[in-house]
Design a protein around this motif. Structure first.
Motif, PDB file in Angstrom:
ATOM      1  N   TYR A  55      -3.698  -1.894  -7.976  1.00 33.16           N
ATOM      2  CA  TYR A  55      -2.295  -2.330  -8.092  1.00 33.16           C
ATOM      3  C   TYR A  55      -2.046  -2.854  -9.513  1.00 33.16           C
ATOM      4  O   TYR A  55      -1.046  -2.545 -10.145  1.00 33.16           O
ATOM      5  CB  TYR A  55      -2.000  -3.474  -7.114  1.00 33.16           C
ATOM      6  CG  TYR A  55      -2.002  -3.123  -5.639  1.00 33.16           C
ATOM      7  CD1 TYR A  55      -0.830  -2.717  -5.010  1.00 33.16           C
ATOM      8  CD2 TYR A  55      -3.150  -3.251  -4.855  1.00 33.16           C
ATOM      9  CE1 TYR A  55      -0.802  -2.454  -3.642  1.00 33.16           C
ATOM     10  CE2 TYR A  55      -3.138  -2.978  -3.502  1.00 33.16           C
ATOM     11  CZ  TYR A  55      -1.964  -2.576  -2.896  1.00 33.16           C
ATOM     12  OH  TYR A  55      -1.928  -2.309  -1.547  1.00 33.16           O
ATOM     13  N   ARG A  61      -6.630   9.732  -1.833  1.00 37.51           N
ATOM     14  CA  ARG A  61      -7.929  10.306  -2.211  1.00 37.51           C
ATOM     15  C   ARG A  61      -8.037  10.536  -3.723  1.00 37.51           C
ATOM     16  O   ARG A  61      -9.125  10.791  -4.227  1.00 37.51           O
ATOM     17  CB  ARG A  61      -8.148  11.641  -1.476  1.00 37.51           C
ATOM     18  CG  ARG A  61      -8.349  11.514   0.022  1.00 37.51           C
ATOM     19  CD  ARG A  61      -9.691  10.935   0.395  1.00 37.51           C
ATOM     20  NE  ARG A  61     -10.798  11.792   0.015  1.00 37.51           N
ATOM     21  CZ  ARG A  61     -12.068  11.395  -0.077  1.00 37.51           C
ATOM     22  NH1 ARG A  61     -12.379  10.136   0.167  1.00 37.51           N
ATOM     23  NH2 ARG A  61     -13.025  12.230  -0.419  1.00 37.51           N
ATOM     24  N   TYR A 102      -0.174   9.221  12.957  1.00 37.53           N
ATOM     25  CA  TYR A 102       1.224   8.877  12.630  1.00 37.53           C
ATOM     26  C   TYR A 102       2.174   9.462  13.672  1.00 37.53           C
ATOM     27  O   TYR A 102       3.129   8.817  14.098  1.00 37.53           O
ATOM     28  CB  TYR A 102       1.595   9.370  11.226  1.00 37.53           C
ATOM     29  CG  TYR A 102       1.098   8.443  10.129  1.00 37.53           C
ATOM     30  CD1 TYR A 102       1.657   7.176   9.959  1.00 37.53           C
ATOM     31  CD2 TYR A 102       0.067   8.803   9.275  1.00 37.53           C
ATOM     32  CE1 TYR A 102       1.214   6.310   8.965  1.00 37.53           C
ATOM     33  CE2 TYR A 102      -0.385   7.949   8.279  1.00 37.53           C
ATOM     34  CZ  TYR A 102       0.194   6.696   8.136  1.00 37.53           C
ATOM     35  OH  TYR A 102      -0.247   5.843   7.157  1.00 37.53           O
ATOM     36  N   SER A 152       3.484   3.699   2.825  1.00 38.82           N
ATOM     37  CA  SER A 152       3.311   4.407   4.090  1.00 38.82           C
ATOM     38  C   SER A 152       4.256   5.596   4.084  1.00 38.82           C
ATOM     39  O   SER A 152       5.378   5.489   3.566  1.00 38.82           O
ATOM     40  CB  SER A 152       3.676   3.434   5.230  1.00 38.82           C
ATOM     41  OG  SER A 152       3.348   3.977   6.469  1.00 38.82           O
ATOM     42  N   TYR A 211       0.836  -1.207   0.000  1.00 42.37           N
ATOM     43  CA  TYR A 211       0.000   0.000   0.000  1.00 42.37           C
ATOM     44  C   TYR A 211       0.870   1.256   0.000  1.00 42.37           C
ATOM     45  O   TYR A 211       0.582   2.233  -0.665  1.00 42.37           O
ATOM     46  CB  TYR A 211      -0.873  -0.041   1.253  1.00 42.37           C
ATOM     47  CG  TYR A 211      -2.094   0.831   1.206  1.00 42.37           C
ATOM     48  CD1 TYR A 211      -3.275   0.363   0.652  1.00 42.37           C
ATOM     49  CD2 TYR A 211      -2.079   2.111   1.740  1.00 42.37           C
ATOM     50  CE1 TYR A 211      -4.414   1.148   0.621  1.00 42.37           C
ATOM     51  CE2 TYR A 211      -3.207   2.903   1.716  1.00 42.37           C
ATOM     52  CZ  TYR A 211      -4.375   2.418   1.159  1.00 42.37           C
ATOM     53  OH  TYR A 211      -5.498   3.197   1.137  1.00 42.37           O
ATOM     54  N   LEU A 255      -0.275   1.047  10.070  1.00 36.92           N
ATOM     55  CA  LEU A 255      -1.053   1.971  10.915  1.00 36.92           C
ATOM     56  C   LEU A 255      -2.343   1.295  11.380  1.00 36.92           C
ATOM     57  O   LEU A 255      -2.774   1.462  12.522  1.00 36.92           O
ATOM     58  CB  LEU A 255      -1.401   3.201  10.068  1.00 36.92           C
ATOM     59  CG  LEU A 255      -2.252   4.293  10.709  1.00 36.92           C
ATOM     60  CD1 LEU A 255      -1.419   5.078  11.706  1.00 36.92           C
ATOM     61  CD2 LEU A 255      -2.821   5.236   9.656  1.00 36.92           C
ATOM     62  N   SER A 310     -13.172   4.097   6.646  1.00 37.67           N
ATOM     63  CA  SER A 310     -12.814   5.512   6.432  1.00 37.67           C
ATOM     64  C   SER A 310     -14.061   6.376   6.408  1.00 37.67           C
ATOM     65  O   SER A 310     -15.123   5.917   5.972  1.00 37.67           O
ATOM     66  CB  SER A 310     -12.134   5.686   5.072  1.00 37.67           C
ATOM     67  OG  SER A 310     -10.818   5.283   5.116  1.00 37.67           O
TER      68      SER A 310
HETATM   69  O1  FEC Z   1       0.946   3.674   6.921  1.00 38.74           O
HETATM   70  C1  FEC Z   1       0.297   2.638   7.002  1.00 38.74           C
HETATM   71  O2  FEC Z   1       0.725   1.660   7.601  1.00 38.74           O
HETATM   72  C2  FEC Z   1      -1.084   2.596   6.434  1.00 38.74           C
HETATM   73  C3  FEC Z   1      -1.156   1.799   5.228  1.00 38.74           C
HETATM   74  C4  FEC Z   1      -2.539   1.392   4.751  1.00 38.74           C
HETATM   75  C5  FEC Z   1      -2.878   0.115   4.404  1.00 38.74           C
HETATM   76  C6  FEC Z   1      -4.216   0.150   3.915  1.00 38.74           C
HETATM   77  C7  FEC Z   1      -4.867  -0.949   3.456  1.00 38.74           C
HETATM   78  C8  FEC Z   1      -6.052  -0.953   2.806  1.00 38.74           C
HETATM   79  N1  FEC Z   1      -6.817   0.151   2.555  1.00 38.74           N
HETATM   80  C9  FEC Z   1      -7.915  -0.240   1.870  1.00 38.74           C
HETATM   81  C10 FEC Z   1      -8.929   0.564   1.406  1.00 38.74           C
HETATM   82  C11 FEC Z   1      -9.051   1.921   1.693  1.00 38.74           C
HETATM   83  C12 FEC Z   1     -10.120   2.765   1.232  1.00 38.74           C
HETATM   84  C13 FEC Z   1      -9.921   4.025   1.746  1.00 38.74           C
HETATM   85  C14 FEC Z   1      -8.709   3.965   2.526  1.00 38.74           C
HETATM   86  C15 FEC Z   1      -8.163   5.039   3.205  1.00 38.74           C
HETATM   87  C16 FEC Z   1      -6.922   5.013   3.826  1.00 38.74           C
HETATM   88  C17 FEC Z   1      -6.283   6.151   4.463  1.00 38.74           C
HETATM   89  C18 FEC Z   1      -5.051   5.729   4.919  1.00 38.74           C
HETATM   90  C19 FEC Z   1      -4.919   4.340   4.542  1.00 38.74           C
HETATM   91  N2  FEC Z   1      -6.049   3.963   3.892  1.00 38.74           N
HETATM   92 FE1  FEC Z   1      -6.434   2.069   3.191  1.00 38.74          FE
HETATM   93  N3  FEC Z   1      -4.705   1.429   3.985  1.00 38.74           N
HETATM   94  C20 FEC Z   1      -3.701   2.211   4.515  1.00 38.74           C
HETATM   95  C21 FEC Z   1      -3.807   3.587   4.775  1.00 38.74           C
HETATM   96  N4  FEC Z   1      -8.199   2.685   2.464  1.00 38.74           N
HETATM   97  C22 FEC Z   1      -4.005   6.533   5.654  1.00 38.74           C
HETATM   98  C23 FEC Z   1      -6.892   7.553   4.562  1.00 38.74           C
HETATM   99  C24 FEC Z   1      -7.178   7.972   5.954  1.00 38.74           C
HETATM  100  C25 FEC Z   1      -8.184   7.117   6.623  1.00 38.74           C
HETATM  101  O3  FEC Z   1      -9.261   6.897   6.040  1.00 38.74           O
HETATM  102  O4  FEC Z   1      -7.856   6.639   7.720  1.00 38.74           O
HETATM  103  C26 FEC Z   1     -10.799   5.246   1.525  1.00 38.74           C
HETATM  104  C27 FEC Z   1     -10.193   6.070   0.424  1.00 38.74           C
HETATM  105  C28 FEC Z   1     -11.038   7.285   0.219  1.00 38.74           C
HETATM  106  O5  FEC Z   1     -10.990   8.174   1.073  1.00 38.74           O
HETATM  107  O6  FEC Z   1     -11.711   7.324  -0.810  1.00 38.74           O
HETATM  108  C29 FEC Z   1     -11.259   2.330   0.297  1.00 38.74           C
HETATM  109  C30 FEC Z   1      -7.859  -1.693   1.693  1.00 38.74           C
HETATM  110  C31 FEC Z   1      -6.720  -2.131   2.279  1.00 38.74           C
HETATM  111  C32 FEC Z   1      -6.215  -3.605   2.389  1.00 38.74           C
HETATM  112  C33 FEC Z   1      -5.591  -4.025   1.078  1.00 38.74           C
HETATM  113  C34 FEC Z   1      -4.245  -3.386   0.827  1.00 38.74           C
HETATM  114  O7  FEC Z   1      -3.381  -3.389   1.743  1.00 38.74           O
HETATM  115  O8  FEC Z   1      -4.071  -2.869  -0.280  1.00 38.74           O
HETATM  116  C35 FEC Z   1      -8.890  -2.558   0.998  1.00 38.74           C
HETATM  117  C36 FEC Z   1      -2.022  -1.115   4.525  1.00 38.74           C
END
Ligand code: FEC
Length: 287
Positions: free
Chosen positions: A117, A27, A44, A12, A10, A242, A204
């Motif tokens: 990806y 976003r 963070y 970081s 993803y 995170l 989120s």
């Molecule tokens: O720094 C880190 O360790 C954080 C890394 C991180 C991972 C992660 C995994 C997934 N996400 C998935 C879907 C979404 C969708 C939105 C979204 C938003 C965030 C935000 C952060 C963030 N994601 Fe994430 N995600 C990580 C970090 N994720 C920061 C924005 C702040 C927040 O909402 O807290 C919504 C996007 C939007 O706003 O439109 C949807 C999915 C995974 C698991 C698969 C993967 O790892 O790819 C699904 C790790």
């Protein structure tokens, strides 16, 4: 053929000052509420990544171990941060790869997550090498064994978790939730764990309904059913993200404390030798 692996994560931020640009990338140009950005910076900061981020070192160790284990060049590419997936593909091709396996460090397929990806990697490779993209590996036996070894013998109720996604994916027939439940069932069976359940985490604030139950509500429901001890096993993540260090270790822990429950979580696979063997088997199977 000359094989290589693009290992995708993803991404970081490396330091707190990177967080606004990182969030903007997630976003994809859509507006960010100032209070959401402030909240993310604070999370963070409280995890102590002011100047450097240990997660990126873990990803590098995972990359190096996978390269050593397979004897193949492995390049790391991040979906939302540097080095980007395109940088990894470019390096692989510049160093002579003509067949590339694309492996995401997230075991479950969803169009909303994994196709992003794939699109970045396909665009970057642009038919200059043969591409084998691995969509999911949620039931790979060595991976199941890695997680089973972490929950086997526990007296606690095991809660398997994964990142939530907008609930509309169900109407689109997305296999994400089914794959998550399949991983959970396989791990529980392999470990001989009978007392388990599944919940989502890390929703989120995007203004639409997300898949549930969320772990915080789920803990309250378990407590109401008389559960006193839980072991959290986040099957949807493989590293110290995170989502683990904040959403589980801080938020879920605070909720459990308030309910008077005991909450522990498994150590994440990170660069464990057994996990690297699972990744190696996945890559070797694909190539
Ligand atoms: O720094 C880190 O360790 C954080 C890394 C991180 C991972 C992660 C995994 C997934 N996400 C998935 C879907 C979404 C969708 C939105 C979204 C938003 C965030 C935000 C952060 C963030 N994601 Fe994430 N995600 C990580 C970090 N994720 C920061 C924005 C702040 C927040 O909402 O807290 C919504 C996007 C939007 O706003 O439109 C949807 C999915 C995974 C698991 C698969 C993967 O790892 O790819 C699904 C790790």
């Amino acid at each position: 053929m000359s094989d290589a692996v693009v290992l995708m994560a993803y991404g970081s931020p490396e330091r707190v000052s990177d967080v606004p640009a990182y969030y903007a990338d997630i976003r994809g140009g859509r507006a960010i509420a100032p209070e959401h950005l402030a909240d993310l910076v604070e999370r963070y900061r409280r995890l102590g990544i002011e100047d450097s981020n240990p997660l990126n070192e873990i990803t590098e160790r995972t990359r190096a171990a996978l390269s050593e284990r397979t004897g193949l060049p492995v390049y790391t590419g991040m979906k939302h941060w540097t080095p980007h997936i395109a940088d990894a593909a470019e390096e692989a091709i510049a160093e002579g790869a003509d067949r590339i396996a694309g492996l995401v460090l997230a075991p479950h397929y969803s169009r909303l997550s994994i196709d992003g990806y794939r699109a970045q990697l396909e665009r970057a490779v642009d038919r200059r090498a043969e591409l084998t993209f691995i969509d999911s590996w949620h039931d790979q036996p060595l991976f199941i064994d890695v997680l089973a070894s972490k929950v086997r013998g526990t007296d606690a109720h095991v809660v398997f978790t994964a990142h939530s996604l907008p609930a509309r994916i169900l109407e689109e027939g997305d296999p994400y939730e089914d794959q998550l439940l399949e991983t959970s069932r396989l791990v529980a069976e392999a470990a001989g764990v009978r007392d388990w359940s599944f919940s989502f985490q890390s929703e989120s604030p995007t203004g639409e309904p997300w898949l549930g139950p969320d772990i915080l509500d789920h803990l309250a429901a378990l407590h109401a059913d008389g559960v006193e001890q839980v072991l959290v096993c986040p099957v949807g993540f493989v590293s110290d993200h995170l989502e683990i260090r904040w959403d589980i270790d801080v938020e879920a822990q605070e909720k459990a404390d308030a309910l008077g429950m005991r909450l522990e979580r498994i150590d994440m696979p990170n660069d464990d030798a057994a996990f690297i063997s699972a990744l190696a088997a996945i890559v070797e199977g694909a190539l």
